[in-house]
Motif scaffolding. Structure first.
Motif, PDB file in Angstrom:
ATOM      1  N   ASN A  51       0.837  -1.209   0.000  1.00  0.00           N
ATOM      2  CA  ASN A  51       0.000   0.000   0.000  1.00  0.00           C
ATOM      3  C   ASN A  51       0.867   1.252   0.000  1.00  0.00           C
ATOM      4  OD1 ASN A  51      -3.164  -0.464   1.793  1.00  0.00           O
ATOM      5  ND2 ASN A  51      -2.335  -1.477  -0.010  1.00  0.00           N
ATOM      6  N   LEU A  52       1.916   1.235   0.811  1.00  0.00           N
ATOM      7  CA  LEU A  52       2.822   2.379   0.907  1.00  0.00           C
ATOM      8  C   LEU A  52       3.489   2.644  -0.438  1.00  0.00           C
ATOM      9  CD1 LEU A  52       4.116   4.397   2.992  1.00  0.00           C
ATOM     10  CD2 LEU A  52       5.988   2.757   3.191  1.00  0.00           C
ATOM     11  N   VAL A  53       3.985   1.587  -1.071  1.00  0.00           N
ATOM     12  CA  VAL A  53       4.663   1.737  -2.365  1.00  0.00           C
ATOM     13  C   VAL A  53       3.685   2.215  -3.438  1.00  0.00           C
ATOM     14  CG1 VAL A  53       5.881   0.503  -4.200  1.00  0.00           C
ATOM     15  CG2 VAL A  53       6.404  -0.001  -1.799  1.00  0.00           C
ATOM     16  N   GLY A  54       2.491   1.619  -3.462  1.00  0.00           N
ATOM     17  CA  GLY A  54       1.514   1.959  -4.488  1.00  0.00           C
ATOM     18  C   GLY A  54       1.097   3.415  -4.467  1.00  0.00           C
ATOM     19  N   ALA A  55       1.118   4.013  -3.284  1.00  0.00           N
ATOM     20  CA  ALA A  55       0.696   5.408  -3.152  1.00  0.00           C
ATOM     21  C   ALA A  55       1.606   6.372  -3.897  1.00  0.00           C
ATOM     22  CB  ALA A  55       0.642   5.794  -1.674  1.00  0.00           C
ATOM     23  N   PHE A  56       2.826   5.961  -4.210  1.00  0.00           N
ATOM     24  CA  PHE A  56       3.789   6.846  -4.875  1.00  0.00           C
ATOM     25  C   PHE A  56       3.788   6.688  -6.399  1.00  0.00           C
ATOM     26  CE2 PHE A  56       5.351   6.630  -0.553  1.00  0.00           C
ATOM     27  CZ  PHE A  56       5.790   7.911  -0.300  1.00  0.00           C
ATOM     28  N   LEU A  57       2.848   5.907  -6.942  1.00  0.00           N
ATOM     29  CA  LEU A  57       2.917   5.564  -8.358  1.00  0.00           C
ATOM     30  C   LEU A  57       2.108   6.476  -9.277  1.00  0.00           C
ATOM     31  CD1 LEU A  57       2.848   1.652  -8.231  1.00  0.00           C
ATOM     32  CD2 LEU A  57       4.820   3.197  -8.282  1.00  0.00           C
ATOM     33  N   GLY A  58       1.381   7.440  -8.741  1.00  0.00           N
ATOM     34  CA  GLY A  58       0.625   8.311  -9.621  1.00  0.00           C
ATOM     35  C   GLY A  58      -0.280   9.252  -8.849  1.00  0.00           C
ATOM     36  N   THR A  59      -0.815  10.260  -9.564  1.00  0.00           N
ATOM     37  CA  THR A  59      -1.731  11.224  -8.940  1.00  0.00           C
ATOM     38  C   THR A  59      -2.956  11.505  -9.824  1.00  0.00           C
ATOM     39  OG1 THR A  59      -0.478  13.097  -9.868  1.00  0.00           O
ATOM     40  CG2 THR A  59       0.112  12.367  -7.640  1.00  0.00           C
ATOM     41  N   GLY A  60      -3.173  10.696 -10.849  1.00  0.00           N
ATOM     42  CA  GLY A  60      -4.307  10.930 -11.746  1.00  0.00           C
ATOM     43  C   GLY A  60      -5.644  10.789 -11.045  1.00  0.00           C
ATOM     44  N   VAL A  61      -5.770   9.784 -10.189  1.00  0.00           N
ATOM     45  CA  VAL A  61      -7.015   9.588  -9.441  1.00  0.00           C
ATOM     46  C   VAL A  61      -7.234  10.740  -8.463  1.00  0.00           C
ATOM     47  CG1 VAL A  61      -8.217   8.089  -7.797  1.00  0.00           C
ATOM     48  CG2 VAL A  61      -6.954   7.083  -9.712  1.00  0.00           C
ATOM     49  N   ALA A  62      -6.138  11.235  -7.870  1.00  0.00           N
ATOM     50  CA  ALA A  62      -6.236  12.378  -6.949  1.00  0.00           C
ATOM     51  C   ALA A  62      -6.828  13.589  -7.652  1.00  0.00           C
ATOM     52  CB  ALA A  62      -4.857  12.713  -6.379  1.00  0.00           C
ATOM     53  N   ALA A  63      -6.425  13.815  -8.896  1.00  0.00           N
ATOM     54  CA  ALA A  63      -6.947  14.954  -9.652  1.00  0.00           C
ATOM     55  C   ALA A  63      -8.442  14.798  -9.909  1.00  0.00           C
ATOM     56  CB  ALA A  63      -6.195  15.090 -10.972  1.00  0.00           C
ATOM     57  N   THR A  64      -8.893  13.574 -10.175  1.00  0.00           N
ATOM     58  CA  THR A  64     -10.318  13.342 -10.387  1.00  0.00           C
ATOM     59  C   THR A  64     -11.116  13.666  -9.133  1.00  0.00           C
ATOM     60  OG1 THR A  64      -9.911  11.617 -12.040  1.00  0.00           O
ATOM     61  CG2 THR A  64     -12.054  11.589 -10.936  1.00  0.00           C
ATOM     62  N   ILE A  65     -10.638  13.222  -7.978  1.00  0.00           N
ATOM     63  CA  ILE A  65     -11.331  13.490  -6.716  1.00  0.00           C
ATOM     64  C   ILE A  65     -11.318  14.990  -6.408  1.00  0.00           C
ATOM     65  CG2 ILE A  65     -11.189  13.201  -4.205  1.00  0.00           C
ATOM     66  CD1 ILE A  65     -12.358  10.786  -5.543  1.00  0.00           C
ATOM     67  N   GLY A  66     -10.178  15.640  -6.602  1.00  0.00           N
ATOM     68  CA  GLY A  66     -10.050  17.045  -6.230  1.00  0.00           C
ATOM     69  C   GLY A  66     -10.730  18.005  -7.179  1.00  0.00           C
ATOM     70  N   GLU A  67     -10.785  17.650  -8.459  1.00  0.00           N
ATOM     71  CA  GLU A  67     -11.306  18.588  -9.464  1.00  0.00           C
ATOM     72  C   GLU A  67     -12.597  18.146 -10.137  1.00  0.00           C
ATOM     73  OE1 GLU A  67      -7.608  20.770 -11.520  1.00  0.00           O
ATOM     74  OE2 GLU A  67      -7.596  18.613 -11.882  1.00  0.00           O
ATOM     75  N   GLY A  68     -12.910  16.846 -10.085  1.00  0.00           N
ATOM     76  CA  GLY A  68     -13.984  16.336 -10.928  1.00  0.00           C
ATOM     77  C   GLY A  68     -15.290  16.012 -10.254  1.00  0.00           C
ATOM     78  N   ILE A  69     -15.408  16.226  -8.921  1.00  0.00           N
ATOM     79  CA  ILE A  69     -16.623  15.830  -8.212  1.00  0.00           C
ATOM     80  C   ILE A  69     -17.483  17.034  -7.840  1.00  0.00           C
ATOM     81  CG2 ILE A  69     -17.557  14.547  -6.251  1.00  0.00           C
ATOM     82  CD1 ILE A  69     -15.985  12.844  -8.258  1.00  0.00           C
ATOM     83  N   ILE A  70     -16.893  18.035  -7.207  1.00  0.00           N
ATOM     84  CA  ILE A  70     -17.644  19.238  -6.818  1.00  0.00           C
ATOM     85  C   ILE A  70     -16.847  20.478  -7.191  1.00  0.00           C
ATOM     86  CG2 ILE A  70     -18.764  18.048  -4.891  1.00  0.00           C
ATOM     87  CD1 ILE A  70     -16.888  19.589  -2.989  1.00  0.00           C
ATOM     88  N   ASP A  71     -17.554  21.585  -7.258  1.00  0.00           N
ATOM     89  CA  ASP A  71     -16.926  22.887  -7.482  1.00  0.00           C
ATOM     90  C   ASP A  71     -17.014  23.655  -6.168  1.00  0.00           C
ATOM     91  OD1 ASP A  71     -15.789  25.143  -8.510  1.00  0.00           O
ATOM     92  OD2 ASP A  71     -17.537  25.759  -9.688  1.00  0.00           O
ATOM     93  N   ALA A  72     -16.021  23.436  -5.299  1.00  0.00           N
ATOM     94  CA  ALA A  72     -16.059  24.036  -3.967  1.00  0.00           C
ATOM     95  C   ALA A  72     -15.660  25.506  -4.030  1.00  0.00           C
ATOM     96  CB  ALA A  72     -15.119  23.288  -3.024  1.00  0.00           C
ATOM     97  N   PRO A  73     -16.323  26.367  -3.249  1.00  0.00           N
ATOM     98  CA  PRO A  73     -15.950  27.791  -3.229  1.00  0.00           C
ATOM     99  C   PRO A  73     -14.625  27.981  -2.504  1.00  0.00           C
ATOM    100  CG  PRO A  73     -17.574  27.341  -1.539  1.00  0.00           C
ATOM    101  CD  PRO A  73     -17.413  26.074  -2.323  1.00  0.00           C
ATOM    102  N   THR A  74     -13.965  29.076  -2.768  1.00  0.00           N
ATOM    103  CA  THR A  74     -12.728  29.368  -2.061  1.00  0.00           C
ATOM    104  C   THR A  74     -13.041  29.929  -0.670  1.00  0.00           C
ATOM    105  OG1 THR A  74     -12.658  31.582  -3.043  1.00  0.00           O
ATOM    106  CG2 THR A  74     -11.472  29.815  -4.195  1.00  0.00           C
ATOM    107  N   GLY A  75     -12.059  29.846   0.187  1.00  0.00           N
ATOM    108  CA  GLY A  75     -12.216  30.406   1.523  1.00  0.00           C
ATOM    109  C   GLY A  75     -12.763  29.409   2.528  1.00  0.00           C
TER     110      GLY A  75
END
Length: 335
Positions: A51-75
């Motif tokens: 699990n530890l090793v796998g976490a360092f293999l990419g960030t594409g899924v992270a971008a989907t979660i952070g940018e592709g689910i909701i449009d959160a306001p700033t602040g």
């Protein structure tokens, strides 16, 4: 207030990551433990490391979660939405862990984001959810079931004249590799979801511009997931490893190998945050069905599917409740 909220989001996100680890540890190791290919302790150590090793293999899924689910306001308003989403996901994880149901931590987080966004009257990116969540949510278990069934049929044909004892011993050794591959895929998929939420908090809080996952976020998310995995998930392990269907080493190897392949494909090719739980459970059903359909305990499988269906809406409801409760906290009522 923003700095305090960001700190709270990071702490709660890592707590979610930890619960994800002990909730989903069974995904990687239940089949290997149930077939006695690995001892429980050895399996947990293997799963935590991979699990530890796998976490360092990419960030594409992270971008989907952070940018592709909701449009959160700033602040502060956006940070409160993220905090409520995480709390909703954690509560649902704990409930399903207590009941021994292998539900999806990924979909609990997605449901939490949607519920908190709706409660705060913010935008939900429904097209992104359909493309990156709903379609993979339906497709990955079907693909896992079908491929596992076919792979198991192939193994049975190839070894149809071999001595059963020698075949089982060989596949017990092979399961060390397939369990490691499954745990690597779990780290690749699930650690990124926490990375995505933390990065989302940094963006809406104004502490970074543009969506890129910083190195310290990767390290913290990987470590929390690995620690949670080592803590184990024995309740869910019993359900996944024994109650759905009785497994032998060839069946366990086929299920783990297919599930790992699906995880890698969706993470690298589509950046889709699929459920490791859905994938391995459907693969276990697929290999079990090669014996006969009655070999699968469909009643237990039905309870699991019910938990799958309920996860997104229930986590969303809990997150919406958390959002409203947070406004009762002194200093947050005006946000």
């Amino acid at each position: 207030m923003e700095l305090a909220l960001i700190a709270a989001v990071v702490v709660v996100a890592l707590s979610f990551d930890y619960t994800n680890g002990f909730h989903d540890a069974a995904n990687a190791i239940a089949t290997s433990v149930s077939t006695r290919a690995l001892t429980p302790r050895a399996a947990l150590i293997l799963a935590a490391v991979m699990n530890l090793v796998g976490a360092f293999l990419g960030t594409g899924v992270a971008a989907t979660i952070g940018e592709g689910i909701i449009d959160a306001p700033t602040g502060d308003g956006g940070l409160l939405v993220v905090l409520a989403a995480l709390l909703g996901a954690i509560v649902w994880n704990v409930i399903t862990w207590w009941l021994g149901l292998p539900s999806s931590s990924s979909h609990a987080l997605i449901g939490g984001l949607v519920g908190a966004a709706l409660a705060s009257a913010n935008t939900v990116l429904w097209s992104g959810i359909v493309e990156k969540v709903v379609i993979p949510m339906v497709a990955s278990p079907l693909v896992g079931f079908g491929l596992a069934f076919l792979v198991m049929i192939g193994i049975q044909w190839l070894f149809r004249r071999a001595h059963v004892g020698r075949v089982n011993r060989g596949f017990r050794l092979a399961q060390t590799l397939s369990a490691a591959a499954m745990a690597l895929g779990h780290g690749l998929q699930d650690a990124q979801k926490t990375m995505g939420v933390i990065t989302l908090a940094l963006v809406v809080g104004g502490y970074q511009s543009g969506f890129h996952v910083q190195w310290w976020v990767i390290v913290l998310a990987a470590s929390a997931l690995a620690a949670g995995t080592y803590a184990g998930g024995w309740r869910i392990m019993r359900t996944l490893g024994r109650r759905i269907v009785h497994l032998d080493p060839p069946h366990g190897f086929a299920a783990e190998s297919v599930a790992a392949g699906v995880l890698y494909t969706t993470a690298f090719a589509f950046h889709a945050p699929i459920s490791t739980t859905h994938t391995i459970t459907s693969a276990v059903m697929g290999v079990g069905a090669t014996r006969r359909l009655s070999a699968v305990r469909w009643g237990v499988a039905g309870n699991i599917v019910t938990a799958w269906v309920l996860t997104i809406p229930m986590a969303g409801l809990v997150a919406a409740g958390c959002y409203w409760l947070l406004h009762l906290v002194p200093g947050l009522s005006s946000i």
